[in-house]
Enzyme design. Sequence first.
Site, mmCIF file in Angstrom:
data_model
loop_
_atom_site.group_PDB
_atom_site.id
_atom_site.type_symbol
_atom_site.label_atom_id
_atom_site.label_comp_id
_atom_site.label_asym_id
_atom_site.label_seq_id
_atom_site.Cartn_x
_atom_site.Cartn_y
_atom_site.Cartn_z
ATOM 1 N N GLY A 1 0.831 -1.201 0.000
ATOM 2 C CA GLY A 1 0.000 0.000 0.000
ATOM 3 C C GLY A 1 0.858 1.241 0.000
ATOM 4 C CB SER A 2 0.079 4.688 0.975
ATOM 5 O OG SER A 2 -0.348 4.494 2.302
ATOM 6 C CB VAL B 1 -0.510 2.974 5.542
ATOM 7 C CG1 VAL B 1 -0.922 1.813 6.445
ATOM 8 C CG2 VAL B 1 -1.653 3.973 5.417
ATOM 9 N N GLY B 2 2.692 2.397 5.358
ATOM 10 C CA GLY B 2 3.811 1.472 5.516
ATOM 11 C C GLY B 2 4.753 1.902 6.628
ATOM 12 C CD GLU C 1 4.741 -3.762 -3.832
ATOM 13 O OE1 GLU C 1 4.975 -2.542 -4.018
ATOM 14 O OE2 GLU C 1 3.819 -4.375 -4.367
ATOM 15 C CB CYS D 1 3.176 -0.316 -6.566
ATOM 16 S SG CYS D 1 3.184 -2.049 -7.009
ATOM 17 C CD GLU E 1 2.727 5.340 -5.710
ATOM 18 O OE1 GLU E 1 2.519 5.388 -4.490
ATOM 19 O OE2 GLU E 1 2.991 4.287 -6.321
HETATM 20 P P1 NAP Z 1 -3.338 2.605 1.953
HETATM 21 O O1 NAP Z 1 -4.131 3.457 2.858
HETATM 22 O O2 NAP Z 1 -1.911 2.399 2.258
HETATM 23 O O3 NAP Z 1 -4.083 1.190 1.873
HETATM 24 C C1 NAP Z 1 -3.486 -0.081 1.769
HETATM 25 C C2 NAP Z 1 -4.138 -1.043 2.730
HETATM 26 O O4 NAP Z 1 -3.858 -0.669 4.080
HETATM 27 C C3 NAP Z 1 -5.647 -1.071 2.649
HETATM 28 O O5 NAP Z 1 -6.132 -2.365 2.895
HETATM 29 C C4 NAP Z 1 -6.014 -0.118 3.755
HETATM 30 O O6 NAP Z 1 -7.331 -0.265 4.175
HETATM 31 C C5 NAP Z 1 -5.041 -0.482 4.808
HETATM 32 N N1 NAP Z 1 -4.813 0.539 5.829
HETATM 33 C C6 NAP Z 1 -5.107 1.869 5.795
HETATM 34 N N2 NAP Z 1 -4.698 2.465 6.923
HETATM 35 C C7 NAP Z 1 -4.133 1.519 7.704
HETATM 36 C C8 NAP Z 1 -3.506 1.515 8.987
HETATM 37 N N3 NAP Z 1 -3.351 2.628 9.704
HETATM 38 N N4 NAP Z 1 -3.042 0.351 9.478
HETATM 39 C C9 NAP Z 1 -3.147 -0.779 8.768
HETATM 40 N N5 NAP Z 1 -3.732 -0.846 7.555
HETATM 41 C C10 NAP Z 1 -4.206 0.286 7.016
HETATM 42 O O7 NAP Z 1 -3.471 3.121 0.496
HETATM 43 P P2 NAP Z 1 -4.700 3.965 -0.105
HETATM 44 O O8 NAP Z 1 -5.139 5.042 0.835
HETATM 45 O O9 NAP Z 1 -5.720 3.014 -0.540
HETATM 46 O O10 NAP Z 1 -4.000 4.655 -1.327
HETATM 47 C C11 NAP Z 1 -3.225 5.830 -1.097
HETATM 48 C C12 NAP Z 1 -1.987 5.852 -1.944
HETATM 49 O O11 NAP Z 1 -1.211 4.687 -1.669
HETATM 50 C C13 NAP Z 1 -2.230 5.766 -3.424
HETATM 51 O O12 NAP Z 1 -2.534 7.000 -3.968
HETATM 52 C C14 NAP Z 1 -0.926 5.196 -3.897
HETATM 53 O O13 NAP Z 1 0.012 6.232 -4.023
HETATM 54 C C15 NAP Z 1 -0.497 4.289 -2.805
HETATM 55 N N6 NAP Z 1 -0.820 2.874 -3.067
HETATM 56 C C16 NAP Z 1 0.188 2.051 -3.399
HETATM 57 C C17 NAP Z 1 -0.083 0.732 -3.682
HETATM 58 C C18 NAP Z 1 0.968 -0.230 -4.045
HETATM 59 O O14 NAP Z 1 0.678 -1.213 -4.711
HETATM 60 N N7 NAP Z 1 2.204 -0.049 -3.610
HETATM 61 C C19 NAP Z 1 -1.377 0.253 -3.647
HETATM 62 C C20 NAP Z 1 -2.407 1.122 -3.273
HETATM 63 C C21 NAP Z 1 -2.101 2.427 -2.982
HETATM 64 P P3 NAP Z 1 -8.481 0.595 3.419
HETATM 65 O O15 NAP Z 1 -8.315 0.442 1.968
HETATM 66 O O16 NAP Z 1 -9.677 -0.062 3.866
HETATM 67 O O17 NAP Z 1 -8.284 1.998 3.881
#
Ligand code: NAP
Length: 497
Positions: A254-255, A258-259, A276, A310, A408
């Site tokens: 994910g982002s 959050v990572g 990742e 990503c 990104e």
């Molecule tokens: P994100 O918030 O990092 O979401 C990824 C996963 O983590 C989702 O299942 C999300 O749940 C969960 N999550 C959110 N907050 C969390 C926390 N505090 N603790 C544990 N898990 C948590 O990503 P996003 O908000 O969907 O997207 C934001 C940006 O992230 C995008 O614009 C992009 O730049 C990047 N992104 C990168 C990838 C990648 O493949 N590397 C994939 C997606 C997004 P919810 O979806 O239910 O909030």
Amino acid sequence: MASTPAHPDGAVHPGAPTDAPRWDYSPAPETVPVTIPERTQLLIGGKFVDPASRKRFATVNPATEAVLSQVAEAGEADVAAAVAAARKALKPWSKLRAGERAKYLYRIARRIQERARELAVLETMDGGKPIKESRDVDVPLAAQHFFYHAGWCDKLRYAVPGGGDPQPVGVCGQIIPWNFPLLMAAWKLAPALACGNTVVLKPAETTSLTAMRLAEILQECDLPPGVVNVVTGAGATGRAIVEHKGIDKLAFTGSTEVGKLIARACAARGTRLTLELGGKSPNIIFADAAIDQAIEGIVQSIWFNQGHVCCAGSRLFVEESVLPEVLAKLDIRMRSLRVGDPLDKNTDVGAINSRQQLATIAKYIEEGGREGCTVCQPGAQALPTKGFWCRPTYMTGVQPSHVVAREEIFGPVLAVMSFRTPEEAIQRANNTPYGLAAGIWTEKGSKVFDVARRLQAGVVWCNTYNQFDATSPFGGFKESGFGREGGRHGLAAYLAD
Ligand code: NAP
Ligand code: MG
């Protein structure tokens, strides 16, 4: 109670929730009807159950804004139950003869293939990606990950240096994003299960439906209760997994934001972690490249899956002498890209995954204009009036210091820059906090090896882009995360030291 619903493929799914009313969707004549439950449940300890709070949230089709289903929102109590179920299942699962474990993985792989059309339609409806991508990429690759890892089950001693008797890490928390919902689930589950671990999986809020369909498949395959638990929900559900003391290993995609939070929590507790995260990958076209192929490579690198990738090649570097030719040809190619109904098999670019992501992308395009870039959207065609849409976009006049060159965007937006020498290309390509992937286009072999060696990127594609395979390790450097997924290297994360 209604009888167990029959699926389009005629199979009966004993583990599926049976009390929820269902309706049939017939989205387009060439696609199979998909049955979507009005409400989804959680898979905990081999049973489909309602969340303790009874809370649910809507998931929509981003191409129409129609509500598809009410998704169960798992809270702390549900996560705790899922972790307990995974803990209970760990010993019997890890002690199962490796060849027996493999049979489950083969069975899951085959069942994904058998239900491929249904999974592809559901993936496209819930997430907005073109049906030709779900059908040709996401679903087949999801099956391939299970096939590939099934083969590893009884060969794990060859996967680690020194051999011996590799042991699983334990209970794994796996949190996945919305850009490849089914594929990411398969990508994370298959190696964990092959190595004898048990799992609590959380799909992303906007795209839970195919993960729940995969949960049905696991039940059909009689996977022992608790080996995989699927808890849907939003960020708070993910946080509950991260904070649970019963988790031995976390895998997150994910982002970067959050990572970093997750890395801190895991460091404090000594929990094993693979991350990742995001990227801002360079795609470098040298003057000696086959330009027509490189144009296809640009399309594949940034407009595949609406740029929600990503490792998207979101920074294009073109050798100065061929920049006019590349842009002229790119304009022509972009005019033939079909943006629209994701269920139409001729569609090239589908819907943006969510209203929120569309707003983020729009903000970046605006920012690019403000910074003095030229925003180009050749072939502007009418877009549907409902849903979330963004035309394939590229920007010229981009400086490395511009926000659109550094951050990104995670959408169909390409930053175009140029270079004069290979040195300059490498220096500019590496000038980013990320290091996930890169592309090189040249006909000269020695240049391929020299440049690839000096690029800080986990994956370097040459004369191609966005090719994935279960046999290849995938993962990043710097802020793109650490640890590898896929291939022999990906197994290490799921085996105890
Ligand atoms: P994100 O918030 O990092 O979401 C990824 C996963 O983590 C989702 O299942 C999300 O749940 C969960 N999550 C959110 N907050 C969390 C926390 N505090 N603790 C544990 N898990 C948590 O990503 P996003 O908000 O969907 O997207 C934001 C940006 O992230 C995008 O614009 C992009 O730049 C990047 N992104 C990168 C990838 C990648 O493949 N590397 C994939 C997606 C997004 P919810 O979806 O239910 O909030
Ligand atoms: Mg959705």
